[in-house]
Enzyme design. Structure first.
Site, short mmCIF file in Angstrom:
data_model
loop_
_atom_site.label_atom_id
_atom_site.label_comp_id
_atom_site.label_asym_id
_atom_site.label_seq_id
_atom_site.Cartn_x
_atom_site.Cartn_y
_atom_site.Cartn_z
N ASN A 55 -10.38 0.05 0.39
CA ASN A 55 -8.92 0.05 0.38
C ASN A 55 -8.46 -0.53 -0.95
OD1 ASN A 55 -6.19 -0.50 0.68
ND2 ASN A 55 -6.39 -1.24 2.78
N HIS B 35 -3.12 6.96 2.50
CA HIS B 35 -3.60 5.67 2.03
C HIS B 35 -4.96 5.40 2.65
CE1 HIS B 35 -4.14 1.49 1.31
NE2 HIS B 35 -3.78 1.11 2.52
N CYS C 285 0.81 -1.22 0.00
CA CYS C 285 0.00 0.00 0.00
C CYS C 285 0.85 1.27 0.00
CB CYS C 285 -0.93 0.01 1.20
SG CYS C 285 -1.98 -1.47 1.30
#
Length: 399
Positions: free
Chosen positions: A298, A268, A124
């Site tokens: 996500n 993020h 990520c």
């Protein structure tokens, strides 16, 4: 001994974001739909994560095709012809292949015949890593521009029976175009960090982790069944809230700023509760953190560029604003970048858009021709190795 001197201001090169684009699959997968397959509810998911829905790629979409669509939009906004692109970097944990890279597939699709192309695997945090590397290449003079992409098809590597992970992730892609400029600003500073001792907290096994068939006395197992993400959610939450705050303080100090000088933070998009906790630690208003996790979920390496595009569409960034991008993920990895935003470039004209689309069509024709040319050359030219002569020599020795 020669002394090192700081370069003169007139010789400085800066890496500015001049184009951006994103792509999300059309299929929306809601919490209520997930609740039909695992024991959960919309209220349970939303209260713990802030997520209501996410996008899921259809069977014809891959990480590469999502990347291509985001890249086309970014290049079009920047007014940069694919033939002039010098570097393509794709951050992804879900490539279509181990090799060739997703970036090479994008390069071929675009017809970026002069571009270096490679992928980055930093989970990520990948987009921040990729952006930093591309910016440094421009600032050093090695490159004049770069296309940086974050793209994922996380839905392909989830255990859809695991409530702890399947509720979180979605698919998507985002891209930016960096270009060299002598105007101060752009990417001011970056901080990249890692801690491999935490590799067991969040990981995705490779498809080739099974023993060889002759060693296990049977056929190959289906590697993709074992290629599912594993996460210790509680430990990752603690890690994320700590490094998010620390890396923002570190990168702003490196840029000669403080967190209070930031106009916007694009983190993020993992979990809205992480952002709430980080805001408290930094004593910042939570509104400074841009979040689209409610509707996108996500999307791993794609989350920051997708969120950045939405923030720009919402008018959250103006010329000379300072924006921080901050990511954290498996590895463990984390990183942050501070950017002084430039003036928003004008929308491409209809003629420019048509010309760009035509160039992509030409690129596809060129790609097919080159493939055909190789096949024909292989048939007509025979083996490029001296195998035949070697066989003749061995035959002569035996006689």
């Amino acid at each position: 001994m020669t002394e090192w001197h700081e370069p003169m201001e007139s010789n400085m090169r800066y890496a500015h974001i001049q184009g951006w684009g994103s792509y999300l699959p059309e299929h929306v997968y809601t919490n209520d739909e997930i609740a039909q397959t695992v024991e959960t509810t919309d209220e349970w998911i939303y209260r713990r994560t802030g997520i209501k829905e996410r996008r899921i790629a259809n069977s014809d979409e891959t990480t590469a095709t999502l990347s291509m669509k985001a890249a086309e939009e970014a290049l079009g906004r920047a007014g940069l012809p694919p033939s002039k692109v010098e570097m393509i970097v794709v951050a992804t944990s879900t490539p279509d292949y181990i090799f060739p890279s997703t970036a090479c597939q994008v390069q071929d699709h675009l017809g970026a015949t002069k571009a270096a192309a490679f992928d980055i695997s930093a989970a990520c945090s990948g987009f921040v890593y990729a952006l930093s590397i591309a910016a440094q290449s421009i600032q050093s003079g090695a490159m004049n521009n770069a296309l940086v992409i974050g793209a994922e098809t996380m839905s392909r590597v989830l255990n859809w029976d695991d409530r702890g992970t399947c509720i979180l992730f979605g698919d998507g892609a985002g891209a930016v175009v960096l270009e060299a400029s002598d105007t101060p600003g752009g990417v001011l500073a970056s901080v990249l960090r890692s801690d491999g001792s935490g590799r067991d907290l969040l990981y995705l096994p490779a498809v080739y982790q099974n023993p060889m068939p002759m060693l296990q006395g049977g056929k190959w197992q289906n590697g993709h069944k074992n290629n599912q993400m594993v996460m210790n959610g509680r430990q990752v939450f603690r890690f994320a809230t700590r490094v998010l705050a620390e890396s923002l303080e570190e990168v702003t100090e490196k840029a000669g700023l403080t967190v209070n000088d930031l106009n916007l933070i694009v983190p993020h998009q993992a979990n809205v509760r992480i952002l709430e906790t980080a805001a408290k630690k930094l004593k910042l208003d939570q509104d400074i953190f841009f979040s689209n996790v409610e509707t996108v979920g996500n999307t791993s390496a794609a989350s920051i560029p997708v969120a950045l595009c939405e923030a720009l569409k919402a008018g959250r960034l103006q010329a000379d604003d300072h924006v921080a991008l901050v990511g954290f993920g498996g590895g463990l990895t984390w990183g942050a970048t501070v950017i002084k935003w430039a003036a928003t470039p004008p929308e491409p004209t209809r003629w420019q858009a048509l010309r760009t689309q035509a160039s992509y069509g030409t690129a596809r024709v060129r790609s097919r021709f080159r493939q055909w040319q190789r096949r024909v050359g292989a048939r007509l030219g025979g083996s490029p190795t001296p195998d035949a002569r070697m066989r003749d020599a061995v035959k002569g020795d035996k006689e």
